[in-house]
Design a protein around this motif. Structure first.
Motif, PDB file in Angstrom:
ATOM      1  N   ASP A  85       0.812  -1.303  -0.075  1.00  0.00           N
ATOM      2  CA  ASP A  85       0.037   0.055   0.061  1.00  0.00           C
ATOM      3  C   ASP A  85       0.778   1.236  -0.161  1.00  0.00           C
ATOM      4  OD1 ASP A  85      -2.310  -1.558  -0.048  1.00  0.00           O
ATOM      5  OD2 ASP A  85      -2.562  -1.212   2.358  1.00  0.00           O
ATOM      6  N   ALA A  86       1.868   1.131   0.573  1.00  0.00           N
ATOM      7  CA  ALA A  86       2.741   2.426   0.825  1.00  0.00           C
ATOM      8  C   ALA A  86       3.608   2.715  -0.503  1.00  0.00           C
ATOM      9  CB  ALA A  86       3.887   2.088   1.862  1.00  0.00           C
ATOM     10  N   ILE A  87       3.989   1.769  -1.167  1.00  0.00           N
ATOM     11  CA  ILE A  87       4.689   1.869  -2.339  1.00  0.00           C
ATOM     12  C   ILE A  87       3.597   2.693  -3.142  1.00  0.00           C
ATOM     13  CG2 ILE A  87       5.251   0.862  -4.623  1.00  0.00           C
ATOM     14  CD1 ILE A  87       6.551  -1.540  -2.891  1.00  0.00           C
ATOM     15  N   VAL A  88       2.291   2.232  -3.471  1.00  0.00           N
ATOM     16  CA  VAL A  88       1.404   3.064  -4.188  1.00  0.00           C
ATOM     17  C   VAL A  88       1.299   4.503  -3.559  1.00  0.00           C
ATOM     18  CG1 VAL A  88      -1.182   3.415  -4.949  1.00  0.00           C
ATOM     19  CG2 VAL A  88       0.213   1.154  -4.754  1.00  0.00           C
ATOM     20  N   ASP A  89       1.271   4.722  -2.322  1.00  0.00           N
ATOM     21  CA  ASP A  89       1.312   6.262  -1.805  1.00  0.00           C
ATOM     22  C   ASP A  89       2.453   6.806  -2.069  1.00  0.00           C
ATOM     23  OD1 ASP A  89      -1.447   5.594  -0.840  1.00  0.00           O
ATOM     24  OD2 ASP A  89      -0.651   5.104   1.494  1.00  0.00           O
ATOM     25  N   GLY A  90       3.748   6.210  -1.837  1.00  0.00           N
ATOM     26  CA  GLY A  90       5.056   6.930  -2.275  1.00  0.00           C
ATOM     27  C   GLY A  90       5.333   7.239  -3.750  1.00  0.00           C
ATOM     28  N   TYR A 109       9.259  -8.091  -8.793  1.00  0.00           N
ATOM     29  CA  TYR A 109       8.662  -8.448  -7.508  1.00  0.00           C
ATOM     30  C   TYR A 109       9.783  -7.767  -6.361  1.00  0.00           C
ATOM     31  CZ  TYR A 109      11.275 -12.912  -6.976  1.00  0.00           C
ATOM     32  OH  TYR A 109      12.353 -13.858  -6.891  1.00  0.00           O
ATOM     33  N   VAL A 110       9.262  -7.280  -5.306  1.00  0.00           N
ATOM     34  CA  VAL A 110      10.139  -7.025  -4.264  1.00  0.00           C
ATOM     35  C   VAL A 110      10.218  -7.910  -3.021  1.00  0.00           C
ATOM     36  CG1 VAL A 110      10.351  -4.784  -2.554  1.00  0.00           C
ATOM     37  CG2 VAL A 110       9.546  -4.425  -4.842  1.00  0.00           C
ATOM     38  N   GLU A 111      11.485  -8.315  -2.765  1.00  0.00           N
ATOM     39  CA  GLU A 111      11.533  -9.007  -1.418  1.00  0.00           C
ATOM     40  C   GLU A 111      12.134  -8.262  -0.376  1.00  0.00           C
ATOM     41  OE1 GLU A 111      12.941 -13.496  -1.910  1.00  0.00           O
ATOM     42  OE2 GLU A 111      14.849 -11.950  -1.298  1.00  0.00           O
ATOM     43  N   VAL A 112      11.459  -8.044   0.854  1.00  0.00           N
ATOM     44  CA  VAL A 112      12.030  -7.169   1.898  1.00  0.00           C
ATOM     45  C   VAL A 112      12.580  -7.922   2.801  1.00  0.00           C
ATOM     46  CG1 VAL A 112      11.243  -5.615   3.612  1.00  0.00           C
ATOM     47  CG2 VAL A 112      10.112  -5.488   1.150  1.00  0.00           C
ATOM     48  N   THR A 113      13.946  -7.816   3.231  1.00  0.00           N
ATOM     49  CA  THR A 113      14.469  -8.599   4.155  1.00  0.00           C
ATOM     50  C   THR A 113      14.827  -7.666   5.202  1.00  0.00           C
ATOM     51  OG1 THR A 113      15.307 -10.368   2.526  1.00  0.00           O
ATOM     52  CG2 THR A 113      16.217  -9.970   4.938  1.00  0.00           C
ATOM     53  N   ILE A 114      14.407  -7.796   6.512  1.00  0.00           N
ATOM     54  CA  ILE A 114      14.712  -6.750   7.711  1.00  0.00           C
ATOM     55  C   ILE A 114      16.015  -7.362   8.360  1.00  0.00           C
ATOM     56  CG2 ILE A 114      14.155  -5.960   9.621  1.00  0.00           C
ATOM     57  CD1 ILE A 114      11.297  -6.141   8.642  1.00  0.00           C
ATOM     58  N   THR A 115      17.022  -6.717   8.201  1.00  0.00           N
ATOM     59  CA  THR A 115      18.285  -6.946   8.496  1.00  0.00           C
ATOM     60  C   THR A 115      18.661  -6.769  10.200  1.00  0.00           C
ATOM     61  OG1 THR A 115      19.278  -4.932   8.046  1.00  0.00           O
ATOM     62  CG2 THR A 115      19.520  -7.010   6.129  1.00  0.00           C
ATOM     63  N   GLN A 116      17.942  -5.615  10.566  1.00  0.00           N
ATOM     64  CA  GLN A 116      17.795  -5.148  12.049  1.00  0.00           C
ATOM     65  C   GLN A 116      16.581  -4.847  12.383  1.00  0.00           C
ATOM     66  OE1 GLN A 116      21.027  -2.355  13.023  1.00  0.00           O
ATOM     67  NE2 GLN A 116      22.353  -3.166  11.284  1.00  0.00           N
ATOM     68  N   LEU A 117      15.858  -5.087  13.332  1.00  0.00           N
ATOM     69  CA  LEU A 117      14.814  -5.058  14.037  1.00  0.00           C
ATOM     70  C   LEU A 117      14.611  -4.786  15.246  1.00  0.00           C
ATOM     71  CD1 LEU A 117      11.628  -4.521  13.506  1.00  0.00           C
ATOM     72  CD2 LEU A 117      11.139  -6.911  13.492  1.00  0.00           C
ATOM     73  N   ASP A 118      14.400  -3.453  15.873  1.00  0.00           N
ATOM     74  CA  ASP A 118      14.381  -3.173  17.338  1.00  0.00           C
ATOM     75  C   ASP A 118      13.028  -2.614  17.565  1.00  0.00           C
ATOM     76  OD1 ASP A 118      14.399  -2.201  20.082  1.00  0.00           O
ATOM     77  OD2 ASP A 118      16.390  -1.739  19.728  1.00  0.00           O
ATOM     78  N   VAL A 119      12.050  -3.312  18.163  1.00  0.00           N
ATOM     79  CA  VAL A 119      10.822  -2.675  18.432  1.00  0.00           C
ATOM     80  C   VAL A 119      10.558  -1.637  19.609  1.00  0.00           C
ATOM     81  CG1 VAL A 119       9.594  -4.798  17.559  1.00  0.00           C
ATOM     82  CG2 VAL A 119      10.086  -4.424  20.108  1.00  0.00           C
ATOM     83  N   MET A 179       7.409   0.027   8.593  1.00  0.00           N
ATOM     84  CA  MET A 179       7.009  -0.742   7.444  1.00  0.00           C
ATOM     85  C   MET A 179       6.301   0.291   6.384  1.00  0.00           C
ATOM     86  SD  MET A 179       7.967  -4.011   7.099  1.00  0.00           S
ATOM     87  CE  MET A 179       9.734  -2.810   7.489  1.00  0.00           C
ATOM     88  N   ASP A 180       5.432   1.118   6.970  1.00  0.00           N
ATOM     89  CA  ASP A 180       4.561   2.189   6.105  1.00  0.00           C
ATOM     90  C   ASP A 180       5.813   3.139   5.476  1.00  0.00           C
ATOM     91  OD1 ASP A 180       1.936   3.392   5.059  1.00  0.00           O
ATOM     92  OD2 ASP A 180       2.853   4.963   6.286  1.00  0.00           O
ATOM     93  N   GLU A 181       6.501   3.777   6.315  1.00  0.00           N
ATOM     94  CA  GLU A 181       7.740   4.656   5.892  1.00  0.00           C
ATOM     95  C   GLU A 181       8.520   4.171   5.038  1.00  0.00           C
ATOM     96  OE1 GLU A 181       7.831   7.959   6.402  1.00  0.00           O
ATOM     97  OE2 GLU A 181       5.970   7.908   7.816  1.00  0.00           O
ATOM     98  N   ILE A 182       8.940   2.819   4.944  1.00  0.00           N
ATOM     99  CA  ILE A 182       9.946   2.149   4.217  1.00  0.00           C
ATOM    100  C   ILE A 182       9.315   1.719   2.674  1.00  0.00           C
ATOM    101  CG2 ILE A 182      11.112  -0.130   3.922  1.00  0.00           C
ATOM    102  CD1 ILE A 182      11.794  -0.030   6.867  1.00  0.00           C
ATOM    103  N   GLY A 183       8.061   1.597   2.794  1.00  0.00           N
ATOM    104  CA  GLY A 183       7.436   1.156   1.626  1.00  0.00           C
ATOM    105  C   GLY A 183       7.154   2.637   0.802  1.00  0.00           C
ATOM    106  N   ARG A 185       9.132   5.539   1.016  1.00  0.00           N
ATOM    107  CA  ARG A 185      10.285   5.773   0.419  1.00  0.00           C
ATOM    108  C   ARG A 185      10.750   4.926  -0.685  1.00  0.00           C
ATOM    109  NH1 ARG A 185      14.568   6.332   4.699  1.00  0.00           N
ATOM    110  NH2 ARG A 185      15.655   7.574   3.135  1.00  0.00           N
ATOM    111  N   LEU A 186      10.496   3.713  -0.750  1.00  0.00           N
ATOM    112  CA  LEU A 186      10.762   2.726  -2.091  1.00  0.00           C
ATOM    113  C   LEU A 186       9.953   3.044  -3.040  1.00  0.00           C
ATOM    114  CD1 LEU A 186      12.166   0.167  -2.816  1.00  0.00           C
ATOM    115  CD2 LEU A 186      10.293  -1.287  -2.020  1.00  0.00           C
ATOM    116  N   GLY A 187       8.450   3.246  -2.694  1.00  0.00           N
ATOM    117  CA  GLY A 187       7.665   3.823  -3.915  1.00  0.00           C
ATOM    118  C   GLY A 187       8.104   5.014  -4.576  1.00  0.00           C
ATOM    119  N   ALA A 188       8.618   5.873  -3.989  1.00  0.00           N
ATOM    120  CA  ALA A 188       9.039   7.372  -4.493  1.00  0.00           C
ATOM    121  C   ALA A 188      10.336   6.903  -5.246  1.00  0.00           C
ATOM    122  CB  ALA A 188       9.317   8.152  -3.397  1.00  0.00           C
TER     123      ALA A 188
END
Length: 193
Positions: A85-90, A109-119, A179-183, A185-188
């Motif tokens: 959804d965010a790719i479309v928005d971006g 297609y896009v493959e998103v691999t999270i290399t670091q995740l700190d909640v 994820m929304d922000e990353i998507g 930026r990727l969309g832009a």
């Protein structure tokens, strides 16, 4: 006088609500883009599909027992939906995207691999959410987004994007906002090809 007092109180309540419902984020680090074998063919992509997000082996941050097991079940598909959804928005609608479970046979297609995740830590985050200097408890997500030609399996580009989230009201957890922000930026970035 009473009407003026009520109006002033309503304005203060509205400001407080707006500030609490805002999602505080950090200035974005620059995208890191590595061109790969199929990069020359990645011109004006209008449609991309998003695979389920790949989570890292370790999820850092404050969590209750059972949270991580739940996240590992829910977040791969939830992350793909949000990124899609965010790719479309971006891209302001110039790139169409949809999540898929299986690798497509054609297109990109896009493959998103999270290399670091700190909640992060919600208790610390509430006290630092509106500080430009104090990032205690904020989330941090670093993702490598590989754009792949489905027909050949060749990678066109590896786009590394980082995002941190402070206050979260719209999303249930910072991961979703990241994820929304990353998507977006990727969309832009895709739109700029």
């Amino acid at each position: 006088m009473r009407a003026l007092s009520r109006s002033f109180t309503l304005v203060l309540v509205a400001i407080a609500f707006w500030s609490v419902s805002a999602c505080t984020t950090t200035p974005e680090p620059a995208l890191e883009v590595k061109e790969d074998a199929a990069f020359a063919r990645l011109k004006d992509p209008t449609v991309v599909k998003v695979m389920p997000v790949i989570l890292p082996k370790t999820i850092e941050g404050s969590k209750d027992p059972g949270d991580e097991d739940k996240w590992r079940l829910e977040w791969p598909s939830r992350g793909a939906n949000i990124v899609s959804d965010a790719i479309v928005d971006g891209s302001s609608g110039r790139v169409t995207s949809r999540p898929v479970k299986d690798k497509p046979e054609e297109g990109w297609y896009v493959e998103v691999t999270i290399t670091q995740l700190d909640v992060g830590d919600a208790g610390k985050r509430t006290s630092s959410a509106f500080s430009s200097d104090n990032k205690d408890g904020w989330s941090r997500t670093v993702a490598e987004c590989r754009i792949i030609d489905a027909k050949t399996g060749e990678v066109a580009a590896r786009v590394t994007i980082e995002h941190r989230t402070g206050s979260v009201v719209q999303w249930s957890v910072p991961f979703e906002n990241d994820m929304d922000e990353i998507g977006e930026r990727l969309g832009a970035w895709l739109d700029s090809k």
